[in-house]
Each structure stands twice: as C-alpha cells, then as structure tokens.
Design an enzyme around this catalytic site. Structure first.
Site, short mmCIF file in Angstrom:
data_model
loop_
_atom_site.label_atom_id
_atom_site.label_comp_id
_atom_site.label_asym_id
_atom_site.label_seq_id
_atom_site.Cartn_x
_atom_site.Cartn_y
_atom_site.Cartn_z
N ARG A 146 58.17 47.42 37.09
CA ARG A 146 59.33 46.61 36.72
C ARG A 146 59.91 47.04 35.38
NH1 ARG A 146 55.94 41.38 37.98
NH2 ARG A 146 54.46 42.95 37.32
N HIS B 222 57.78 42.34 45.62
CA HIS B 222 56.69 43.04 46.32
C HIS B 222 57.17 43.57 47.67
CE1 HIS B 222 53.87 40.02 44.16
NE2 HIS B 222 53.59 41.19 43.64
N LYS C 104 41.67 34.60 38.54
CA LYS C 104 40.71 33.51 38.32
C LYS C 104 41.00 32.28 39.15
CE LYS C 104 39.01 34.97 33.87
NZ LYS C 104 40.07 35.74 33.20
P1 ADP Z 1 48.53 42.67 39.96
O1 ADP Z 1 47.83 41.38 39.78
O2 ADP Z 1 47.63 43.84 40.29
O3 ADP Z 1 49.59 42.99 38.93
P2 ADP Z 1 50.60 41.77 41.69
O4 ADP Z 1 50.41 41.08 42.97
O5 ADP Z 1 51.21 41.01 40.57
O6 ADP Z 1 49.25 42.45 41.33
O7 ADP Z 1 51.49 43.04 41.92
C1 ADP Z 1 51.16 44.04 42.83
C2 ADP Z 1 52.07 45.21 42.62
O8 ADP Z 1 53.41 44.81 42.81
C3 ADP Z 1 52.01 45.80 41.20
O9 ADP Z 1 52.19 47.19 41.30
C4 ADP Z 1 53.19 45.18 40.52
O10 ADP Z 1 53.67 45.98 39.47
C5 ADP Z 1 54.17 45.13 41.67
N1 ADP Z 1 55.20 44.12 41.48
C6 ADP Z 1 55.04 42.83 41.19
N2 ADP Z 1 56.24 42.20 41.10
C7 ADP Z 1 57.17 43.15 41.35
C8 ADP Z 1 58.60 43.17 41.39
N3 ADP Z 1 59.31 42.07 41.11
N4 ADP Z 1 59.23 44.32 41.68
C9 ADP Z 1 58.50 45.44 41.93
N5 ADP Z 1 57.16 45.50 41.89
C10 ADP Z 1 56.51 44.38 41.61
#
Ligand code: ADP
Length: 161
Positions: A91, A18, A42
């Site tokens: 990803r 992130h 949840k």
């Molecule tokens: P969501 O629950 O909406 O998927 P996340 O917190 O898991 O939210 O992810 C937020 C954003 O970060 C999404 O666009 C997700 O694809 C991206 N993301 C999550 N992990 C990674 C990663 N390892 N590399 C790049 N982007 C990521």
C-alpha cells in the site's frame, strides 16, 4: 508447467484491497492459494473457519483460486504446495520495511521461492482490515470497501457482541 502462488494474510476480514490483489494474482498465476495464516493475530474478530468461509464466498467466481489455512511457517506451507511465488500487496512506504524484512527472512529460509509485490489500486491505499473493523464497530458505512457478504458478516458480529 503450472505456476503456483500463495497469497498469505490474516484476512480478518478480507477487504476489497485484498480481493484486488488476489484477482490480479489469479490473472497471472495458474493456481493461487489464499492462505489464512493462523499464527500472529492475537484477538481476531473472525475465527479461521469464518475467515476461510468468507474468502471462499467472495472468490467463488475465480476458478483457479483455492482457500486454505496454515498455522506454521509460511515458507513451509509454500514448499508443501510446491509454490513458485509468494504474493503480497503493497500500500504505502509504511508497508515497505515490514515486507522487506519478511521477504528477506523467507529468502534466507528458501531462496527458490520468490516474493512478488502487487501495488494496491489508489482507492484502496488507505484500506486495512483493522480500519474497516473500527469503522464498522461504531456503525460507519463501509460500503464499497469490502464485498457485501463481509459488510453483513461485520454487522452480525458487532450486533451480537
Ligand atoms: P498481515 O497481517 O500479514 O499484514 P493482512 O491480512 O493485513 O496480513 O494482509 C495480507 C496482505 O494483503 C499483505 O501483503 C498486505 O500488505 C496486503 N494488503 C492489505 N490491505 C491491502 C490493500 N488495501 N491493498 C493492497 N494490499 C493490501
């Protein structure tokens, strides 16, 4: 004119994957809002305030990044911030279908706010908040996958459970 982006997510907790997306968005946009979306998850491990606090700590060196939360529709939040773009990380192919659906719906709701995708760095392509929590819960070493404050926060959570 300032270009504003919103980077939404659950961030339970924020990982280096992130963070890499946030940094790269902050290099391109003038203002970036990292928004903890408080609607779909949840049973989060960290509550919204804890997640926001952790994100603030790990983005403190990025002056154009602000941290916020929202419990409504993302598109309404983006409008409120007068955002030009929503930025999401991608990803793998497995992310694609879901992201396509969300993007199409957001475009239906407001065609003026564009969604931008940033491809993850290879080393983070397998990384997700859920896998980090799972490994940390059983005492595995997640060093290098999350910032150190997150490592500590995860250890504290699991020791206190
Ligand atoms: P969501 O629950 O909406 O998927 P996340 O917190 O898991 O939210 O992810 C937020 C954003 O970060 C999404 O666009 C997700 O694809 C991206 N993301 C999550 N992990 C990674 C990663 N390892 N590399 C790049 N982007 C990521």
């Amino acid at each position: 004119m300032n270009k504003i982006a919103v980077v939404p997510g659950s961030f339970d907790p924020i990982t280096n994957g992130h963070l890499d997306i946030v940094k790269r968005a902050a290099d391109i946009f003038d203002e970036v809002y990292v928004v903890v979306m408080n609607n779909s998850m949840k049973n989060p491990l960290f509550n919204v305030d804890e997640r926001m606090d952790l994100i603030s700590q790990v983005t403190s060196g990025m002056p154009n990044v602000k941290v916020d939360s929202s419990s409504g529709l993302l598109i309404d939040y983006a409008k409120k911030r007068k955002a030009d773009a929503i930025v999401r990380g991608l990803r793998a192919i497995s992310d694609f279908e879901y992201e396509m659906q969300i993007t199409s719906m957001n475009r239906f709701l407001d065609e003026h706010i564009e969604t931008f995708f940033i491809m993850t760095k290879n080393q983070y392509s397998f990384l997700s908040s859920s896998i980090v929590k799972e490994v940390s819960r059983y005492g595995g070493d997640i060093h290098g996958l999350v910032p150190e404050v997150i490592e500590t926060a995860l250890k504290e959570k699991f020791n206190s459970k």
